[in-house]
Design a protein around this motif. Sequence first.
Motif, PDB file in Angstrom:
ATOM      1  N   VAL A 187       8.083 -30.395 122.725  1.00  0.00           N
ATOM      2  CA  VAL A 187       7.263 -31.457 122.138  1.00  0.00           C
ATOM      3  C   VAL A 187       7.379 -31.392 120.618  1.00  0.00           C
ATOM      4  O   VAL A 187       7.267 -30.320 120.022  1.00  0.00           O
ATOM      5  CB  VAL A 187       5.793 -31.300 122.575  1.00  0.00           C
ATOM      6  N   HIS A 188       7.623 -32.528 119.978  1.00  0.00           N
ATOM      7  CA  HIS A 188       7.666 -32.609 118.512  1.00  0.00           C
ATOM      8  C   HIS A 188       6.534 -33.526 118.065  1.00  0.00           C
ATOM      9  O   HIS A 188       6.456 -34.674 118.494  1.00  0.00           O
ATOM     10  CB  HIS A 188       9.021 -33.113 118.045  1.00  0.00           C
ATOM     11  N   GLU A 189       5.668 -32.996 117.215  1.00  0.00           N
ATOM     12  CA  GLU A 189       4.381 -33.638 116.924  1.00  0.00           C
ATOM     13  C   GLU A 189       4.012 -33.518 115.444  1.00  0.00           C
ATOM     14  O   GLU A 189       4.787 -33.014 114.633  1.00  0.00           O
ATOM     15  CB  GLU A 189       3.283 -32.995 117.776  1.00  0.00           C
ATOM     16  N   ALA A 190       2.798 -33.975 115.137  1.00  0.00           N
ATOM     17  CA  ALA A 190       2.136 -33.795 113.843  1.00  0.00           C
ATOM     18  C   ALA A 190       2.979 -34.241 112.645  1.00  0.00           C
ATOM     19  O   ALA A 190       3.042 -33.537 111.636  1.00  0.00           O
ATOM     20  CB  ALA A 190       1.699 -32.343 113.660  1.00  0.00           C
ATOM     21  N   PRO A 191       3.627 -35.414 112.691  1.00  0.00           N
ATOM     22  CA  PRO A 191       4.415 -35.845 111.540  1.00  0.00           C
ATOM     23  C   PRO A 191       3.522 -36.275 110.373  1.00  0.00           C
ATOM     24  O   PRO A 191       2.590 -37.062 110.543  1.00  0.00           O
ATOM     25  CB  PRO A 191       5.206 -37.035 112.086  1.00  0.00           C
ATOM     26  N   VAL A 192       3.802 -35.735 109.193  1.00  0.00           N
ATOM     27  CA  VAL A 192       3.035 -36.074 107.989  1.00  0.00           C
ATOM     28  C   VAL A 192       4.009 -36.320 106.848  1.00  0.00           C
ATOM     29  O   VAL A 192       4.820 -35.438 106.522  1.00  0.00           O
ATOM     30  CB  VAL A 192       2.052 -34.950 107.605  1.00  0.00           C
ATOM     31  N   TYR A 193       3.917 -37.484 106.242  1.00  0.00           N
ATOM     32  CA  TYR A 193       4.774 -37.822 105.105  1.00  0.00           C
ATOM     33  C   TYR A 193       4.092 -37.417 103.811  1.00  0.00           C
ATOM     34  O   TYR A 193       2.953 -37.803 103.548  1.00  0.00           O
ATOM     35  CB  TYR A 193       5.048 -39.324 105.086  1.00  0.00           C
ATOM     36  N   VAL A 194       4.787 -36.601 102.996  1.00  0.00           N
ATOM     37  CA  VAL A 194       4.296 -36.212 101.679  1.00  0.00           C
ATOM     38  C   VAL A 194       5.069 -37.051 100.657  1.00  0.00           C
ATOM     39  O   VAL A 194       6.231 -36.770 100.358  1.00  0.00           O
ATOM     40  CB  VAL A 194       4.483 -34.709 101.428  1.00  0.00           C
ATOM     41  N   GLU A 195       4.404 -38.068 100.157  1.00  0.00           N
ATOM     42  CA  GLU A 195       5.077 -39.057  99.322  1.00  0.00           C
ATOM     43  C   GLU A 195       5.599 -38.452  98.021  1.00  0.00           C
ATOM     44  O   GLU A 195       6.681 -38.802  97.547  1.00  0.00           O
ATOM     45  CB  GLU A 195       4.127 -40.222  99.034  1.00  0.00           C
ATOM     46  N   SER A 196       4.840 -37.518  97.433  1.00  0.00           N
ATOM     47  CA  SER A 196       5.257 -36.928  96.153  1.00  0.00           C
ATOM     48  C   SER A 196       6.561 -36.154  96.281  1.00  0.00           C
ATOM     49  O   SER A 196       7.318 -36.019  95.317  1.00  0.00           O
ATOM     50  CB  SER A 196       4.157 -36.010  95.614  1.00  0.00           C
ATOM     51  N   GLN A 197       6.850 -35.631  97.465  1.00  0.00           N
ATOM     52  CA  GLN A 197       8.083 -34.886  97.705  1.00  0.00           C
ATOM     53  C   GLN A 197       9.151 -35.726  98.397  1.00  0.00           C
ATOM     54  O   GLN A 197      10.315 -35.335  98.450  1.00  0.00           O
ATOM     55  CB  GLN A 197       7.796 -33.661  98.577  1.00  0.00           C
ATOM     56  N   TYR A 221       0.355 -21.576 114.023  1.00  0.00           N
ATOM     57  CA  TYR A 221       0.925 -21.700 115.357  1.00  0.00           C
ATOM     58  C   TYR A 221       0.586 -23.058 115.971  1.00  0.00           C
ATOM     59  O   TYR A 221      -0.577 -23.406 116.122  1.00  0.00           O
ATOM     60  CB  TYR A 221       0.401 -20.571 116.242  1.00  0.00           C
ATOM     61  N   ALA A 222       1.613 -23.824 116.274  1.00  0.00           N
ATOM     62  CA  ALA A 222       1.528 -25.037 117.101  1.00  0.00           C
ATOM     63  C   ALA A 222       0.621 -26.132 116.545  1.00  0.00           C
ATOM     64  O   ALA A 222      -0.311 -26.568 117.214  1.00  0.00           O
ATOM     65  CB  ALA A 222       1.081 -24.664 118.516  1.00  0.00           C
ATOM     66  N   PRO A 223       0.888 -26.630 115.319  1.00  0.00           N
ATOM     67  CA  PRO A 223       0.171 -27.846 114.888  1.00  0.00           C
ATOM     68  C   PRO A 223       0.528 -29.003 115.822  1.00  0.00           C
ATOM     69  O   PRO A 223       1.711 -29.284 116.045  1.00  0.00           O
ATOM     70  CB  PRO A 223       0.707 -28.092 113.475  1.00  0.00           C
ATOM     71  N   ASN A 224      -0.481 -29.636 116.367  1.00  0.00           N
ATOM     72  CA  ASN A 224      -0.249 -30.727 117.309  1.00  0.00           C
ATOM     73  C   ASN A 224      -0.638 -32.077 116.715  1.00  0.00           C
ATOM     74  O   ASN A 224      -0.173 -33.121 117.179  1.00  0.00           O
ATOM     75  CB  ASN A 224      -1.024 -30.483 118.600  1.00  0.00           C
ATOM     76  N   GLY A 225      -1.498 -32.072 115.695  1.00  0.00           N
ATOM     77  CA  GLY A 225      -1.875 -33.295 115.002  1.00  0.00           C
ATOM     78  C   GLY A 225      -1.835 -33.048 113.513  1.00  0.00           C
ATOM     79  O   GLY A 225      -1.998 -31.902 113.055  1.00  0.00           O
ATOM     80  N   GLY A 226      -1.602 -34.098 112.756  1.00  0.00           N
ATOM     81  CA  GLY A 226      -1.555 -33.932 111.309  1.00  0.00           C
ATOM     82  C   GLY A 226      -1.779 -35.229 110.569  1.00  0.00           C
ATOM     83  O   GLY A 226      -1.490 -36.311 111.081  1.00  0.00           O
ATOM     84  N   THR A 227      -2.309 -35.105 109.352  1.00  0.00           N
ATOM     85  CA  THR A 227      -2.456 -36.249 108.463  1.00  0.00           C
ATOM     86  C   THR A 227      -2.442 -35.718 107.035  1.00  0.00           C
ATOM     87  O   THR A 227      -2.399 -34.500 106.813  1.00  0.00           O
ATOM     88  CB  THR A 227      -3.746 -37.031 108.765  1.00  0.00           C
ATOM     89  N   PHE A 228      -2.468 -36.627 106.073  1.00  0.00           N
ATOM     90  CA  PHE A 228      -2.448 -36.241 104.657  1.00  0.00           C
ATOM     91  C   PHE A 228      -3.758 -36.673 104.015  1.00  0.00           C
ATOM     92  O   PHE A 228      -4.199 -37.812 104.184  1.00  0.00           O
ATOM     93  CB  PHE A 228      -1.269 -36.910 103.945  1.00  0.00           C
ATOM     94  N   HIS A 229      -4.383 -35.739 103.268  1.00  0.00           N
ATOM     95  CA  HIS A 229      -5.662 -36.062 102.633  1.00  0.00           C
ATOM     96  C   HIS A 229      -5.881 -35.164 101.428  1.00  0.00           C
ATOM     97  O   HIS A 229      -5.710 -33.938 101.513  1.00  0.00           O
ATOM     98  CB  HIS A 229      -6.815 -35.880 103.629  1.00  0.00           C
ATOM     99  N   ASP A 230      -6.235 -35.778 100.307  1.00  0.00           N
ATOM    100  CA  ASP A 230      -6.622 -35.040  99.104  1.00  0.00           C
ATOM    101  C   ASP A 230      -5.534 -34.057  98.669  1.00  0.00           C
ATOM    102  O   ASP A 230      -5.812 -32.920  98.296  1.00  0.00           O
ATOM    103  CB  ASP A 230      -7.940 -34.303  99.348  1.00  0.00           C
ATOM    104  N   GLY A 231      -4.283 -34.513  98.728  1.00  0.00           N
ATOM    105  CA  GLY A 231      -3.169 -33.711  98.245  1.00  0.00           C
ATOM    106  C   GLY A 231      -2.663 -32.652  99.205  1.00  0.00           C
ATOM    107  O   GLY A 231      -1.753 -31.896  98.869  1.00  0.00           O
ATOM    108  N   LYS A 232      -3.233 -32.588 100.412  1.00  0.00           N
ATOM    109  CA  LYS A 232      -2.834 -31.552 101.366  1.00  0.00           C
ATOM    110  C   LYS A 232      -2.601 -32.149 102.744  1.00  0.00           C
ATOM    111  O   LYS A 232      -3.140 -33.199 103.098  1.00  0.00           O
ATOM    112  CB  LYS A 232      -3.897 -30.459 101.442  1.00  0.00           C
TER     113      LYS A 232
END
Length: 411
Positions: free
Chosen positions: A108-118, A157-168
């Motif tokens: 399973v490939h999950e938790a995609p988060v785009y870091v715009e500054s990078q 270990y095993a991030p399954n969800g992700g988002t971007f908030h307040d620089g992190k």
Amino acid sequence: MDFASVVKGSLLIGLAAAQTGATGPIAEKCGPSVVCVNKYGNILPDHFYRNVSTMEAVTTFGDTTVANGTRLDSIKAADFLVYDRERGLDILGPKPSYEFVFRVNEAVHEAPVYVESQNKLYLSQLAPPTGYLPQLVVDLNEDPPTLSEFLSDPPVYAPNGGTFHDGKIVWGASGGNRSIGGTEQRVSLRTLDPETGKTAMLVNNYFGYYFNTIDDVAVHPKTGDIWFTDPQYSWFNDLTDTPPQLPSASYRFNAPSGAVIVVDDSIGQPNGIAFTPDGLTLYISDTAAVSAPVDPKYGHPGGKYNTTHRRTIYAFDVSEDGTKASNKRPLYLSPGFVPDGLKVAQNGYILTGAGMGVDVLDPSGQLLLTIQTNYTVQNFAWTGPELKTLWLMGNGGISRVEWELAGQRLT
């Protein structure tokens, strides 16, 4: 498949449909690798049949056979399947494209988060292998983009969800074990500073109980509270050594106070979660069609698919102060598989990873179009300066779509 075969298939389907009172072909080519389904294919010629999906084989509308075994080949072969011609073609724009970019393993490939500054896209890989700690990064500064491993400090270990908030990056870490990377880790909310690679814990228990999974996370656009779903999949899939201690539920985490407040416990296996841009509507998907017995004597049974169980997205009203969800109502019954990843576009359209692709809905739950893939999609994320590039990831593949539908900018 060549264009002549597609045309032949469309004519055969049109003839068969005419014999049952349907008008015109069921589907017809309406752009580069785009097929438009007329009137949602709501009248099919007898005898039609579609196999139900299983965990091993997810079916699509294009797998339906009609008229003595005629296949819907033109539908099956398209990258984009449009149901609402006006709005669907507007989403795609004049030059839509779908590209399979990276072949990855069947995890399973999950938790995609785009870091715009990078200009980088972070994503996770869940077991197998058990105990895998590095995450993955797509570097969009390279041409073509590159895929590499990334190990945070300390590892998560095993991030399954992700988002971007307040620089992190905010991760929902779904794994729990006494000996992961030489340390004990439990299901938790964590942050990752993408500039330093450092991670920090936000919360790892509910009044002393372990969370079950923490499957997906979303930040309320006005309050900054982190809302997350907590189904039972980690036990089924051997990502935790502890059977569930809590019912499946969805929660709101208020970082300043440290409080975790339940917002819904009526969904069988709450999975994807997303807000509208104004924060006044919440969507949560129920993927209870994939479930298993919660009984320690059976160990880790793995998820089983039951086509007659819930695979539904629900909508909730969110109070003006951003603290409560109410007025739950069904919005969309996913036809192919469970609605896994869930996000809302800048214009309010809803996207869900639903088996072999991504479905795009309007706020009423009407299906507008489907992006079709050759692998099961778990999640996706927008990238690029205008947030009009959509990256999809799942079992065996990572792909990219260029179109006109922009995502929300996460800050």
